[in-house]
Motif scaffolding. Structure first.
Motif, PDB file in Angstrom:
ATOM      1  N   PRO A  88     -38.935 102.807  96.213  1.00 14.96           N
ATOM      2  CA  PRO A  88     -39.166 102.417  94.810  1.00 14.96           C
ATOM      3  C   PRO A  88     -39.070 100.927  94.497  1.00 14.96           C
ATOM      4  CG  PRO A  88     -36.918 103.140  95.094  1.00 14.96           C
ATOM      5  CD  PRO A  88     -37.544 103.217  96.460  1.00 14.96           C
ATOM      6  N   PHE A  89     -39.159 100.054  95.509  1.00 16.17           N
ATOM      7  CA  PHE A  89     -38.949  98.632  95.237  1.00 16.17           C
ATOM      8  C   PHE A  89     -40.188  97.797  95.521  1.00 16.17           C
ATOM      9  CE2 PHE A  89     -34.772 100.373  96.546  1.00 16.17           C
ATOM     10  CZ  PHE A  89     -34.146 100.278  95.306  1.00 16.17           C
ATOM     11  N   CYS A  90     -40.352  96.733  94.723  1.00 14.61           N
ATOM     12  CA  CYS A  90     -41.440  95.774  94.910  1.00 14.61           C
ATOM     13  C   CYS A  90     -40.867  94.365  94.769  1.00 14.61           C
ATOM     14  CB  CYS A  90     -42.517  95.962  93.841  1.00 14.61           C
ATOM     15  SG  CYS A  90     -43.408  97.506  94.041  1.00 14.61           S
ATOM     16  N   LYS A 105     -43.274  92.934  89.671  1.00 12.52           N
ATOM     17  CA  LYS A 105     -43.943  94.056  89.005  1.00 12.52           C
ATOM     18  C   LYS A 105     -45.325  93.594  88.543  1.00 12.52           C
ATOM     19  CE  LYS A 105     -43.916  98.197  87.215  1.00 12.52           C
ATOM     20  NZ  LYS A 105     -43.708  99.451  87.870  1.00 12.52           N
ATOM     21  N   SER A 140     -41.645 101.712  90.233  1.00 14.44           N
ATOM     22  CA  SER A 140     -41.318 100.582  91.107  1.00 14.44           C
ATOM     23  C   SER A 140     -40.393  99.625  90.378  1.00 14.44           C
ATOM     24  CB  SER A 140     -42.598  99.868  91.538  1.00 14.44           C
ATOM     25  OG  SER A 140     -43.276  99.374  90.414  1.00 14.44           O
ATOM     26  N   HIS A 141     -39.449  99.076  91.111  1.00 12.20           N
ATOM     27  CA  HIS A 141     -38.392  98.260  90.518  1.00 12.20           C
ATOM     28  C   HIS A 141     -38.204  96.992  91.338  1.00 12.20           C
ATOM     29  CE1 HIS A 141     -37.050 101.900  88.238  1.00 12.20           C
ATOM     30  NE2 HIS A 141     -37.600 102.484  89.278  1.00 12.20           N
ATOM     31  N   GLY A 198     -45.154 104.000  97.367  1.00 13.72           N
ATOM     32  CA  GLY A 198     -44.221 103.222  96.552  1.00 13.72           C
ATOM     33  C   GLY A 198     -44.764 102.924  95.181  1.00 13.72           C
ATOM     34  N   GLY A 199     -44.159 101.898  94.677  1.00 12.47           N
ATOM     35  CA  GLY A 199     -43.385 100.796  95.244  1.00 12.47           C
ATOM     36  C   GLY A 199     -44.081 100.174  96.467  1.00 12.47           C
ATOM     37  N   THR A 200     -43.323  99.480  97.231  1.00 10.87           N
ATOM     38  CA  THR A 200     -43.858  98.769  98.392  1.00 10.87           C
ATOM     39  C   THR A 200     -43.106  99.171  99.654  1.00 10.87           C
ATOM     40  OG1 THR A 200     -44.471  96.912  96.939  1.00 10.87           O
ATOM     41  CG2 THR A 200     -44.434  96.472  99.297  1.00 10.87           C
TER      42      THR A 200
END
Ligand code: SAM
Ligand code: SF4
Length: 385
Positions: free
Chosen positions: A16-18, A21, A29-30, A68-70
């Motif tokens: 869930p992370f990038c 944004k 995504s956070h 994701g996200g990434t």
């Protein structure tokens, strides 16, 4: 078509992370400014996999998708540990498709080699546009050159790769898009995802659009851009097999086919959705979206599931129709009848056929035509009514 339609079982894992944004994106995504504790996430992924496999045992996994996200921000060892956990709790098909989504900003050759060693055999890159002004407008952190370099690394590292482009961007003309698309097709091996820009509520683009500061193509222009997409891709051997996805024959994304064909899949990680058949009923599951809250739930309960709805016959049949008609291969009306307990109204089929929006193939399959795809939502609503 790959594998038996009935036996496919997918596992979706959400990272869930990038790094930042993007202003159009409403995916879960956070952005975190402190380092992510990947070991803690690995333990939680493994636990949720174990719990989910206990609910849906005995399946053979035919596809895994790290989305994701990434996910290309994950260390290769993290990806390897997640894949190992899946292999510990389910049987994994010898020809399993394992896709990882990557952002060109975080693509390096050594990292990709690490993913391949961990078991990834396909990557999907978020290229979005092939010119710098559009990339800037989309708030992307990479240039077109960097995106093409990432595609080259993907090509050297994996037999199978795909990339995403977003079209129907502000001020885009059909001629500009056709040129960009031809360049994309030269760089693509077997698969491209081409998404029309959607203005999602709650995103910065939504506010700009509402204030008249972001002008997207009107309906006629969007239709012209869609038509160009179909023409150019078909002429170059990448016809659409789904409303936004193009592939050479046999190179379709097997994992996404699981969703569109209404098959079974597990959703692992924050904000992941699943469809599991438990005790003869289809369950629609979703996990806690906030990464840290998901971690705490998994550590306390062994899973992060916050929604677990049993779909009734109508809901299941509607979902089958909605997802299946996105595919060029369409649906088997007999399966619809078996799910819903009723047939699709033959009068509605007749009207839509006459309008040229749908076709019925010799083997009885019902599918949306090229002319029907731009009005897919209306066609589905009509057939489901
Ligand atoms: C999870 S992202 C892909 C991987 C990675 N996060 C990246 O952006 O490079 C999935 C894809 O959805 C598409 N997408 C996201 N938001 C969209 C929107 N509002 N309209 C159209 N396409 C969108 C983008 O093409 C994006 O690559
Ligand atoms: S488009 Fe990709 S990189 Fe951008 S915020 Fe969404 S998931 Fe993250």
């Amino acid at each position: 078509m790959t594998g038996s339609e009935r036996e496919a079982f997918g596992v979706y894992v959400h990272w869930p992370f990038c790094l930042s944004k993007c202003p159009y994106c409403d995916f879960n995504s956070h952005v975190r400014h402190a380092a992510i504790d990947e070991d803690r996430f690995v333990r939680a992924f493994a636990r949720e996999i174990e719990t989910t496999a206990a609910r849906a045992p005995g399946r053979e996994v035919t596809s895994i998708f790290l989305g994701g996200g990434t996910p290309s921000l994950m260390q290769p060892a993290t990806v390897g540990a997640v894949l190992d956990a899946i292999g510990q709790h389910w049987r994994v098909a010898s020809d399993v498709e394992v896709t990882l989504e990557a952002n060109p900003t975080s693509v390096e050759a050594t990292r990709f080699a690490g993913y391949r060693a961990a078991g990834v055999n396909r990557v999907s890159l978020g290229v979005q546009a092939l010119n710098d002004s559009s990339l800037k407008e989309l708030g992307r952190l990479h240039s077109a050159r960097e995106a093409l370099d990432a595609v080259a690394i993907a090509r050297r590292s994996f037999d199978r790769y795909s990339f995403d482009l977003i079209y129907a961007r502000p001020d885009q003309t059909p001629a500009m898009w056709a040129d960009e698309l031809k360049l994309a097709i030269e760089e693509a091996a077997e698969h491209l995802s081409l998404y029309q820009l959607t203005i999602e509520e709650g995103t910065p683009f939504f506010g700009l659009h509402a204030a008249g500061k972001l002008k997207t193509p009107d309906e006629a222009m969007a239709r012209a851009l869609y038509d160009v997409t179909q023409e150019v891709c078909s002429a170059h051997g990448l016809p659409a097999y789904e409303i936004s996805n193009h592939a050479r024959q046999g190179a379709e994304c097997r994992h996404n086919l699981v969703y569109w064909r209404g098959q079974e899949y597990a959703g692992i990680g924050p904000g992941a959705h699943g469809r599991l058949d438990v005790g003869g009923a289809r369950h629609a599951t979703a996990t806690e979206k906030r990464p840290e809250a998901w971690l705490m739930r998994v550590e306390a309960n062994g899973h992060g599931v916050v929604i677990d709805d049993v779909l009734n016959r109508d809901e299941r049949a509607d979902e089958f129709l909605l997802m299946g008609l996105r595919l060029k291969e369409g649906i088997d009306p007999e399966r619809y009848a078996a799910l819903s307990g009723r047939v699709i109204d033959p009068r509605r089929i007749a009207v839509l056929r006459e309008e040229g929006a749908i076709a019925v193939d010799a083997d009885g399959r019902l599918r949306v035509t090229q002319a029907g795809f731009p009005v897919l939502d209306a066609v589905v609503a009509d057939l489901a009514a």
